[in-house]
Design an enzyme around this catalytic site. Structure first.
Site, PDB file in Angstrom:
ATOM      1  CB  THR A  95      36.449  -1.934  18.129  1.00 41.15           C
ATOM      2  OG1 THR A  95      37.649  -1.849  17.597  1.00 41.15           O
ATOM      3  CG2 THR A  95      36.423  -1.081  19.327  1.00 41.15           C
ATOM      4  CE  LYS A 170      40.058   0.520  17.831  1.00 44.24           C
ATOM      5  NZ  LYS A 170      39.732   0.047  16.779  1.00 44.24           N
ATOM      6  CE  LYS A 238      32.308  -0.029  17.543  1.00 40.82           C
ATOM      7  NZ  LYS A 238      32.912  -1.338  16.924  1.00 40.82           N
TER       8      LYS A 238
HETATM    9  P1  NA7 Z   1      32.213  -2.742   8.296  1.00 42.38           P
HETATM   10  O1  NA7 Z   1      32.869  -2.391   7.065  1.00 42.38           O
HETATM   11  O2  NA7 Z   1      31.053  -2.000   8.823  1.00 42.38           O
HETATM   12  O3  NA7 Z   1      31.834  -4.410   8.036  1.00 42.38           O
HETATM   13  C1  NA7 Z   1      31.372  -4.903   9.138  1.00 42.38           C
HETATM   14  C2  NA7 Z   1      31.300  -6.290   9.193  1.00 42.38           C
HETATM   15  O4  NA7 Z   1      30.421  -6.934  10.277  1.00 42.38           O
HETATM   16  C3  NA7 Z   1      30.566  -6.743   7.797  1.00 42.38           C
HETATM   17  O5  NA7 Z   1      31.398  -8.257   7.645  1.00 42.38           O
HETATM   18  C4  NA7 Z   1      29.506  -7.320   8.274  1.00 42.38           C
HETATM   19  O6  NA7 Z   1      28.476  -8.281   7.531  1.00 42.38           O
HETATM   20  C5  NA7 Z   1      29.380  -7.819   9.888  1.00 42.38           C
HETATM   21  N1  NA7 Z   1      28.402  -7.695  10.378  1.00 42.38           N
HETATM   22  C6  NA7 Z   1      27.693  -6.734  10.971  1.00 42.38           C
HETATM   23  N2  NA7 Z   1      26.616  -7.007  11.854  1.00 42.38           N
HETATM   24  C7  NA7 Z   1      26.614  -8.389  11.898  1.00 42.38           C
HETATM   25  C8  NA7 Z   1      25.679  -9.381  12.445  1.00 42.38           C
HETATM   26  N3  NA7 Z   1      24.675  -9.083  13.233  1.00 42.38           N
HETATM   27  N4  NA7 Z   1      26.209 -10.883  12.087  1.00 42.38           N
HETATM   28  C9  NA7 Z   1      27.127 -11.059  11.271  1.00 42.38           C
HETATM   29  N5  NA7 Z   1      27.726 -10.094  10.770  1.00 42.38           N
HETATM   30  C10 NA7 Z   1      27.619  -8.947  10.982  1.00 42.38           C
HETATM   31  O7  NA7 Z   1      33.184  -2.248   9.490  1.00 42.38           O
HETATM   32  P2  NA7 Z   1      34.900  -2.505   9.466  1.00 42.38           P
HETATM   33  O8  NA7 Z   1      35.369  -3.754   8.600  1.00 42.38           O
HETATM   34  O9  NA7 Z   1      35.129  -1.083   8.891  1.00 42.38           O
HETATM   35  O10 NA7 Z   1      35.042  -2.587  11.219  1.00 42.38           O
HETATM   36  C11 NA7 Z   1      35.260  -3.716  11.716  1.00 42.38           C
HETATM   37  C12 NA7 Z   1      35.646  -3.581  13.077  1.00 42.38           C
HETATM   38  O11 NA7 Z   1      36.791  -2.901  13.351  1.00 42.38           O
HETATM   39  C13 NA7 Z   1      34.619  -2.723  13.995  1.00 42.38           C
HETATM   40  O12 NA7 Z   1      34.518  -3.114  15.032  1.00 42.38           O
HETATM   41  C14 NA7 Z   1      35.463  -1.452  13.981  1.00 42.38           C
HETATM   42  O13 NA7 Z   1      34.977  -0.389  14.971  1.00 42.38           O
HETATM   43  C15 NA7 Z   1      36.937  -1.459  13.908  1.00 42.38           C
HETATM   44  P3  NA7 Z   1      27.750  -7.796   6.218  1.00 42.38           P
HETATM   45  O14 NA7 Z   1      28.901  -7.771   4.960  1.00 42.38           O
HETATM   46  O15 NA7 Z   1      27.172  -6.292   6.453  1.00 42.38           O
HETATM   47  O16 NA7 Z   1      26.800  -8.778   5.991  1.00 42.38           O
END
Ligand code: NA7
Length: 282
Positions: A95, A170, A238
């Site tokens: 999102t 969304k 957010k």
């Molecule tokens: P989560 O459980 O907070 O997971 C977030 C994911 O995003 C996780 O894989 C993170 O990697 C990844 N992430 C966050 N910042 C970065 C950056 N800077 N670079 C690469 N990867 C990143 O979120 P949800 O699964 O609950 O939700 C996902 C979406 O669906 C979100 O937009 C919600 O609003 C709806 P990590 O594991 O921390 O290394």
């Protein structure tokens, strides 16, 4: 069709698991590689780099936190768009703002990558059950290619128009979710103030015309004041910010944005959005 999956958070893990269960080859990447463990046990392989992921994928999904994360993945150094993406299809299910979706679509187009924004309504339970509602923006033929995969992740996938249409829808549905959850919290606190205990009030709500699966699903959590994140409050804060930035300004949207932001600032961001009740109850 071979799948690349980027982002293994609360949502990414069950969603990628469903594609594995449907028999697809899935190659995964996550910033924190250890989170891939459960998927590797189910038969996924781990990509060491974006080049590695893209080389083995026809369709590449991203499911990460926010605009900053998805931009880092697409346009960062050694990001997705530096790999050999020409002719492939990317589906961003995070999102993010409609503006970011359109920006990524444009950058992808320049690199020869086709792009859909396809965020979902539904948290971890529907993700596990393959019952998400998927809202899609992008070219109709790209939607048709992705549809069989989206059907493994959700109960419905709707093509809504050009890039940005999915993320716009969304933000709209999450506005209703935020208002509903805040409304439940306020109703329970009002009722308690009038001498009606939460157990009784939850029964009344559930049995009434405004009773929904959402409210029934949150009842157990509310009664023990324990909020493991099905949908983290920080993500709702957010989404409400993104809705405001998109130019939407309605009375309840303003109020909800302020409430969830304050709850986030009070340290409740990692809990489920229903923890807004704990914030109001302080
Ligand atoms: P989560 O459980 O907070 O997971 C977030 C994911 O995003 C996780 O894989 C993170 O990697 C990844 N992430 C966050 N910042 C970065 C950056 N800077 N670079 C690469 N990867 C990143 O979120 P949800 O699964 O609950 O939700 C996902 C979406 O669906 C979100 O937009 C919600 O609003 C709806 P990590 O594991 O921390 O290394």
């Amino acid at each position: 069709m071979k799948i690349g999956w980027i982002g293994l958070g609360n949502m990414g893990i069950p969603m990628a698991s469903n594609l594995l269960a449907a028999g697809y080859d899935v190659r995964v990447w996550n910033r924190t590689p250890e989170k891939a463990e459960p998927l590797l046990r189910l038969g996924a392989s781990f990509a060491e780099s974006m080049d590695d992921l893209v080389a083995e994928s026809d369709v590449i999904f991203t499911m990460v936190s926010d605009d900053e994360a998805v931009k880092a993945i697409y346009t960062g150094p050694r990001g997705l768009l530096t790999a050999a993406v020409r002719g492939k299809l990317a589906v961003d299910m995070s999102t993010v703002s409609p503006e970011t979706s359109r920006y990524l679509a444009e950058k992808s187009r320049e690199a020869g990558l086709r792009f859909l924004d396809a965020p979902v309504s539904g948290s971890v339970g529907p993700a596990k059950a393959g019952q998400l509602v998927i809202m899609v923006g992008g070219a109709a033929e790209d939607f048709e290619q992705a549809k069989p995969l989206l059907d493994k992740l959700g109960k419905i996938a709707l093509h809504l128009g050009e890039n940005g249409a999915g993320t716009s829808a969304k933000l709209a549905i999450n506005l209703l979710l935020a208002i509903t959850v805040q409304g439940v919290a306020e109703t329970l606190l009002f009722a308690r103030g009038m001498g009606i205990p939460p157990e009784q009030m939850l029964t009344i709500i559930s049995e009434s015309a405004v009773g929904t699966p959402l409210i029934r699903g949150k009842a157990a959590s509310i009664l023990v004041d324990d909020y493991p994140a099905a949908f983290a409050l920080k993500h709702m804060a957010k989404d409400l910010r993104l809705a405001r930035e998109a130019g939407v300004s309605t009375p309840l949207a303003e109020s909800a944005a302020a409430s969830y932001r304050a709850a986030l600032e009070n340290g409740l961001g990692e809990l489920d959005l229903m923890a807004i009740l704990r914030y109001f109850d302080q």
